[in-house]
Design a protein around this motif. Structure first.
Motif, short mmCIF file in Angstrom:
data_model
loop_
_atom_site.label_atom_id
_atom_site.label_comp_id
_atom_site.label_asym_id
_atom_site.label_seq_id
_atom_site.Cartn_x
_atom_site.Cartn_y
_atom_site.Cartn_z
N ALA A 22 0.83 -1.20 0.00
CA ALA A 22 0.00 0.00 0.00
C ALA A 22 0.87 1.25 0.00
O ALA A 22 0.57 2.23 -0.71
CB ALA A 22 -0.94 0.00 1.21
N TYR A 23 1.95 1.26 0.77
CA TYR A 23 2.86 2.41 0.81
C TYR A 23 3.50 2.65 -0.56
O TYR A 23 3.59 3.79 -1.01
CB TYR A 23 3.96 2.21 1.84
N VAL A 24 3.94 1.59 -1.20
CA VAL A 24 4.59 1.73 -2.50
C VAL A 24 3.60 2.28 -3.53
O VAL A 24 3.93 3.21 -4.29
CB VAL A 24 5.20 0.38 -2.97
N ILE A 25 2.41 1.72 -3.57
CA ILE A 25 1.39 2.21 -4.51
C ILE A 25 1.05 3.67 -4.21
O ILE A 25 0.95 4.50 -5.12
CB ILE A 25 0.13 1.32 -4.46
N TYR A 26 0.89 3.99 -2.94
CA TYR A 26 0.59 5.37 -2.54
C TYR A 26 1.67 6.34 -3.01
O TYR A 26 1.37 7.40 -3.57
CB TYR A 26 0.43 5.43 -1.01
N ILE B 20 -2.09 -3.42 7.61
CA ILE B 20 -3.22 -3.72 6.74
C ILE B 20 -3.35 -5.23 6.68
O ILE B 20 -2.41 -5.93 6.32
CB ILE B 20 -3.02 -3.10 5.36
N GLU B 21 -4.53 -5.74 7.02
CA GLU B 21 -4.73 -7.17 7.15
C GLU B 21 -5.12 -7.87 5.84
O GLU B 21 -4.74 -9.00 5.61
CB GLU B 21 -5.81 -7.45 8.21
N ASP B 22 -5.92 -7.21 5.03
CA ASP B 22 -6.42 -7.89 3.83
C ASP B 22 -6.41 -6.93 2.64
O ASP B 22 -6.06 -5.77 2.75
CB ASP B 22 -7.84 -8.43 4.08
N THR B 23 -6.85 -7.45 1.48
CA THR B 23 -6.86 -6.65 0.26
C THR B 23 -7.82 -5.49 0.36
O THR B 23 -7.55 -4.39 -0.14
CB THR B 23 -7.23 -7.55 -0.94
N ARG B 24 -8.93 -5.69 1.03
CA ARG B 24 -9.89 -4.60 1.23
C ARG B 24 -9.24 -3.47 2.01
O ARG B 24 -9.45 -2.29 1.70
CB ARG B 24 -11.10 -5.13 1.98
N GLY B 25 -8.45 -3.79 2.99
CA GLY B 25 -7.74 -2.77 3.77
C GLY B 25 -6.77 -1.97 2.93
O GLY B 25 -6.58 -0.77 3.15
N GLU C 178 -8.90 0.51 1.03
CA GLU C 178 -9.41 1.55 1.93
C GLU C 178 -8.31 2.53 2.33
O GLU C 178 -8.53 3.75 2.33
CB GLU C 178 -10.04 0.91 3.16
N ALA C 179 -7.15 2.00 2.65
CA ALA C 179 -6.05 2.88 3.03
C ALA C 179 -5.62 3.76 1.85
O ALA C 179 -5.38 4.97 2.01
CB ALA C 179 -4.86 2.05 3.53
N LEU C 180 -5.52 3.15 0.67
CA LEU C 180 -5.12 3.92 -0.52
C LEU C 180 -6.15 4.98 -0.87
O LEU C 180 -5.79 6.11 -1.22
CB LEU C 180 -4.90 2.98 -1.71
N GLY D 114 -7.12 10.28 -1.62
CA GLY D 114 -8.15 11.31 -1.59
C GLY D 114 -7.67 12.58 -0.89
O GLY D 114 -7.90 13.69 -1.38
N VAL D 115 -6.98 12.42 0.22
CA VAL D 115 -6.45 13.59 0.93
C VAL D 115 -5.37 14.28 0.09
O VAL D 115 -5.34 15.51 0.00
CB VAL D 115 -5.92 13.18 2.32
N VAL D 116 -4.51 13.50 -0.55
CA VAL D 116 -3.47 14.08 -1.40
C VAL D 116 -4.11 14.86 -2.55
O VAL D 116 -3.69 15.97 -2.88
CB VAL D 116 -2.51 13.00 -1.94
N LEU D 117 -5.15 14.31 -3.17
CA LEU D 117 -5.84 15.01 -4.25
C LEU D 117 -6.48 16.31 -3.76
O LEU D 117 -6.45 17.33 -4.46
CB LEU D 117 -6.88 14.11 -4.90
N LEU D 118 -7.05 16.28 -2.57
CA LEU D 118 -7.64 17.50 -2.01
C LEU D 118 -6.56 18.56 -1.76
O LEU D 118 -6.76 19.75 -2.05
CB LEU D 118 -8.39 17.19 -0.72
N VAL D 119 -5.42 18.15 -1.24
CA VAL D 119 -4.32 19.09 -1.00
C VAL D 119 -3.81 19.66 -2.32
O VAL D 119 -3.57 20.86 -2.44
CB VAL D 119 -3.17 18.42 -0.20
N LEU D 120 -3.67 18.80 -3.35
CA LEU D 120 -3.25 19.28 -4.66
C LEU D 120 -4.26 20.30 -5.21
O LEU D 120 -3.88 21.33 -5.77
CB LEU D 120 -3.11 18.12 -5.64
N GLY D 121 -5.54 20.01 -5.05
CA GLY D 121 -6.57 20.93 -5.52
C GLY D 121 -6.53 22.26 -4.79
O GLY D 121 -6.65 23.32 -5.40
#
Length: 131
Positions: A7-11, A74-79, A82-84, A89-96
């Motif tokens: 998740a960190y790498v994708i983020y 993060i325990e599962d793929t759903r997590g 959700e984390a990503l 979403g927060v990064v996109l809001l900050v960019l905006g």
């Protein structure tokens, strides 16, 4: 591999790519706007544009780095999703918000320049009027 690390790498990949894309878009389109604001002074417009882009990178990449830490593992793929979604979403809001702030400041500069240009009379005074 641990799902949290995935998740960190994708983020990081997506956040950095989005930051670079927005900065390049702002730089390319802002250059024309700044040239108008600065009355055709291309060198000054290029310098101001470059400084704005550097500041944009510093603020956004600094935020991406600070926001990297997670709340837990993060325990599962759903997590992972959700984390990503939350982080991106927060990064996109900050960019905006950064984009809107840049546009607001540049528009204020442009308005001020237009007002200064309007204060000069179009024709020099021809004669005196008696009161």
């Amino acid at each position: 591999m641990d799902r949290t690390v995935v998740a960190y790498v994708i983020y990081l990949i997506v956040s950095i790519a989005l930051t670079v894309w927005v900065a390049r878009t702002l730089s390319r389109n802002g250059r024309i706007f700044l040239a108008d604001v600065l009355r055709g002074n291309e060198k000054l417009a290029e310098a101001v544009n470059h400084l704005l882009v550097v500041g944009f990178y510093l603020v956004n990449l600094g935020f991406v780095a600070l926001y990297l830490s997670g709340d837990g593992t993060i325990e599962d793929t759903r997590g992972v999703f959700e984390a990503l979604s939350t982080k991106l979403g927060v990064v996109l809001l900050v960019l905006g918000v950064m984009h809107l702030a840049n546009v607001y400041v540049l528009n204020r500069i442009r308005r001020r320049g237009a007002m200064e240009r309007e204060q000069v009379p179009p024709v020099a005074p021809q004669d005196w009027v008696r009161a």
